[in-house]
Design an enzyme around this catalytic site. Sequence first.
Site: not given
Length: 362
Positions: A53-54, A79-80, A85, A110, A184, A353
Amino acid sequence: APPGDSYGVLPRPCRALVLLNPQSGSGRALDDFQAVVQPMLAEAEIATTIFITERPHHAHEKVRDEDLSQWDTLVVMSGDGLLYEVVNGLMERPDWKDIMKKPLCILPGGSGNALAASINYYAGHDHVAKKKLLTNCTFILCKGLHTQMDLVSLSTASGKRLFSFLGFGWGFISDVDIDSEKYRWLGSARFTLGTLQCLAKLRVYHGRLSYLPVGPEQGTSPAPTDPSVPVPNGQPGHVLPPPADSLLAPLGQPVPAHWTVVPEEEFVLVYAIYQSHLGTNLLMAPAARLHDGCIHLFYMKAGISRLALLKLFLAMSRGTHLDLNCPHLCYVPVRAFRLEPRVAAGIMTVDGEALACEPVQG
């Protein structure tokens, strides 16, 4: 295996689409995949296609729009947040009902790896973290066993419809989750630091919490799912509407009469979790199982001291927080819940999120 769990088995050889976020956690997911995961999968005859993923929503769009028939399983190494997504991308497809039967696998990559830690716990493995947890989860993929998992349907006052596999939160835990994003690079230690910072400026949240408790007949066996919409046979391009929320009244209306309304309206936190772990080192709902048809609702009433709150979080690493019998902490297994903040204060989170603060039910 727990009674009542039936397992499917992935085919051999097996084709896996691996969705990997190279930025997740402390940024080592791709290295860990190549060093730890790839050799094990090769031995288990699992061929992989890696999709890196970018940007945010990249994975969401891919699984929503692409033909996924060439893969037997979708593997999320992150991660979760990335799994969140993927789940929501799949649920937006016209063929969501069939595509959701395709097994999903989570490999921890993650800083928040709650679902991976939960699955490790359900599988009966010892509590582990980092590379050991990754190895355990990769072994589960190599064995090819898969079973069902509950999803929770969330609706917000502004009309959002979200599907969640881990938990919904408001207050202290959500603040820790979002405030600690800037650390992070610390890996899971970011949550420890975030907890101490949020303890220092402990806030109270005003709102009304209501829920439908689990009845005596539910909670042991999987709950009945929503009645599905009959699909006409052989009608090409028929789009199946998303599942109906059969237990909920519309958000503008009062909750149904048989629901419980919590008398207190001042909270330090509200967290509805459906898996055992909130993080690698936080065993929040020891009774939870992958598909128990149950939302494990925790709420903490205002008035708790910082010391008592810290003690609860330290106990949660072993899952013994409920044994402390803290009068401010309440736990109730529910089928559905509604939370109506009095003012739009604080961040809400779904599967870690951030969400805008507004009335929500699930």
